[in-house]
Scaffold this motif. Structure first.
Motif, PDB file in Angstrom:
ATOM      1  N   CYS A  52       0.848  -1.195   0.000  1.00 52.44           N
ATOM      2  CA  CYS A  52       0.000   0.000   0.000  1.00 52.44           C
ATOM      3  C   CYS A  52       0.883   1.244   0.000  1.00 52.44           C
ATOM      4  O   CYS A  52       1.990   1.227   0.543  1.00 52.44           O
ATOM      5  N   GLY A  53       0.363   2.300  -0.590  1.00 48.89           N
ATOM      6  CA  GLY A  53       1.067   3.575  -0.538  1.00 48.89           C
ATOM      7  C   GLY A  53       0.796   4.260   0.787  1.00 48.89           C
ATOM      8  O   GLY A  53       0.882   3.652   1.850  1.00 48.89           O
ATOM      9  N   ARG A  54       0.461   5.524   0.740  1.00 47.19           N
ATOM     10  CA  ARG A  54       0.135   6.269   1.964  1.00 47.19           C
ATOM     11  C   ARG A  54      -1.102   5.652   2.604  1.00 47.19           C
ATOM     12  O   ARG A  54      -2.152   5.529   1.978  1.00 47.19           O
ATOM     13  N   THR A  55      -0.982   5.265   3.876  1.00 50.77           N
ATOM     14  CA  THR A  55      -2.065   4.579   4.577  1.00 50.77           C
ATOM     15  C   THR A  55      -2.432   5.338   5.837  1.00 50.77           C
ATOM     16  O   THR A  55      -1.566   5.660   6.656  1.00 50.77           O
ATOM     17  N   GLU A  56      -3.723   5.600   5.987  1.00 50.30           N
ATOM     18  CA  GLU A  56      -4.216   6.312   7.168  1.00 50.30           C
ATOM     19  C   GLU A  56      -5.492   5.644   7.656  1.00 50.30           C
ATOM     20  O   GLU A  56      -6.458   5.513   6.899  1.00 50.30           O
ATOM     21  N   ILE A  57      -5.491   5.231   8.924  1.00 52.31           N
ATOM     22  CA  ILE A  57      -6.639   4.548   9.509  1.00 52.31           C
ATOM     23  C   ILE A  57      -7.028   5.267  10.793  1.00 52.31           C
ATOM     24  O   ILE A  57      -6.212   5.385  11.720  1.00 52.31           O
ATOM     25  N   ASN A  58      -8.263   5.749  10.846  1.00 59.48           N
ATOM     26  CA  ASN A  58      -8.768   6.462  12.012  1.00 59.48           C
ATOM     27  C   ASN A  58     -10.030   5.780  12.522  1.00 59.48           C
ATOM     28  O   ASN A  58     -10.980   5.571  11.765  1.00 59.48           O
ATOM     29  N   SER A  59     -10.054   5.442  13.808  1.00 61.81           N
ATOM     30  CA  SER A  59     -11.228   4.804  14.384  1.00 61.81           C
ATOM     31  C   SER A  59     -11.206   4.967  15.896  1.00 61.81           C
ATOM     32  O   SER A  59     -10.134   4.986  16.506  1.00 61.81           O
ATOM     33  N   THR A  60     -12.377   5.084  16.500  1.00 61.30           N
ATOM     34  CA  THR A  60     -12.438   5.202  17.961  1.00 61.30           C
ATOM     35  C   THR A  60     -11.911   3.936  18.619  1.00 61.30           C
ATOM     36  O   THR A  60     -11.045   3.975  19.493  1.00 61.30           O
ATOM     37  N   ASN A  61     -12.434   2.803  18.200  1.00 62.47           N
ATOM     38  CA  ASN A  61     -11.978   1.497  18.681  1.00 62.47           C
ATOM     39  C   ASN A  61     -11.390   0.747  17.494  1.00 62.47           C
ATOM     40  O   ASN A  61     -12.103   0.431  16.545  1.00 62.47           O
ATOM     41  N   LEU A  62     -10.103   0.447  17.586  1.00 58.74           N
ATOM     42  CA  LEU A  62      -9.398  -0.042  16.394  1.00 58.74           C
ATOM     43  C   LEU A  62      -8.507  -1.237  16.714  1.00 58.74           C
ATOM     44  O   LEU A  62      -7.662  -1.181  17.607  1.00 58.74           O
TER      45      LEU A  62
END
Length: 306
Positions: free
Chosen positions: A187-197
């Motif tokens: 994957c290239g640029r990866t961004e993951i945002n989550s309250t519970n992750l």
């Protein structure tokens, strides 16, 4: 005491009657719980080549509200899906964009409570290389196999995402609750945002890897990323054989085991907070740095070459 005994006897009698009725009902259904689902499912197929559009498809916009979605690499866009009596589905191509929209109708008294068919009647999509993919879902059960997408963007309240043997130009996930599994992928640029992750990564590479949330549980084995960043209020990290030049970890309550695939003397270590911290040091390579920040920290930092 007599009133208590009578109450227990009534409760036990109701329970026994309910158990007998349940057993009798399920026996009639041959103990097939799927038969409790009263929704009617009709299998359909959509082929982009038969849609009448002569424009090359460069983007796919998908909104699946209640069905699981499996995506695999294919020579053209093909969708095997189900029309359900409690959903409205539209599929088509518009100005070079493949669009899928499934809207689930609410109302358990009208459409029934046991919608178990959705557990096995998943949508299956084939996707050619280089298509941008945007997925919006209330409850996203998403699996991608061997897909080579230009970009992948997912917005979901509850996201269960699996990437296997995929190549993605960029990956963005925004969810309230997310369970992410990435194996043998690039994957290239990866961004993951989550309250519970919850994140699990194995044998995968990223141009950059950024995850953030309130409660964060990350396991990475054999991952590569020039920049890796982890931020959470409560963070539990296990990063084994992480090959990275820059790692930034920020957690109020941080429990971490980090094994860097690299030479210890090359890295600058900058750790601040209360608890069990690795020793600070100045590395020989100005571009390599490990930064740890937190209030309560239990962190073990090691290198494959000491």
């Amino acid at each position: 005491m007599n009133k208590m005994k009578k109450g227990l006897l009534v409760g036990l009698t109701v329970f026994i009657i309910g158990a007998v009725m349940f057993t009798a009902g399920m026996s009639v259904l041959d103990w097939d719980f799927y038969k409790l689902d009263t929704v009617k499912y009709t299998e359909r197929t959509f082929l982009a080549s038969e849609s009448g559009s002569e424009t090359e498809i460069t983007r796919a916009e998908i909104s699946v509200n209640s069905f699981g979605l499996e995506i695999a690499r294919g020579d053209e866009i093909k969708l095997d899906y189900y029309e359900a009596s409690d959903s409205v589905v539209s599929v088509g191509v518009e100005n070079g964009v493949f669009k899928l929209n499934e809207r689930h109708k609410s109302g358990c008294f009208v459409y029934g409570m046991f919608k178990l068919g959705r557990l096995k009647y998943k949508y299956k999509l084939t996707l050619p290389d280089g298509v941008e993919l945007s997925i919006n879902s209330a409850n996203g059960d998403l699996s991608l196999y061997g897909v080579n997408a230009a970009n992948l963007k997912i917005t979901s309240a509850n996201c269960d995402l699996s990437l296997s043997d995929c190549g993605v130009g960029s990956l963005f996930v925004d969810a309230t609750n997310a369970d992410i599994n990435v194996t043998n992928s690039a994957c290239g640029r990866t961004e993951i945002n989550s309250t519970n992750l919850d994140v699990f990564v194995k044998n995968s590479s990223f141009e950059s890897f950024t995850v953030s949330g309130t409660n964060l549980d990350v396991e990475m084995y054999g991952a590569t990323a020039a920049d890796a960043s982890f931020a959470a209020t409560n963070a539990d990290l296990r990063l084994e054989n992480l090959k990275a030049e820059r790692v930034n970890v920020d957690g109020t309550n941080l429990d971490a085991y980090i094994l860097i695939d690299g030479v210890k003397s090359e890295y600058t270590v900058d750790a601040h907070g209360w608890g069990d911290l690795p020793a600070n040091q100045t590395g020989t390579d100005a571009g390599k740095k490990i930064t740890l920040r937190g209030t309560n920290i239990d962190a073990d930092l090691e290198f494959t070459v000491s």
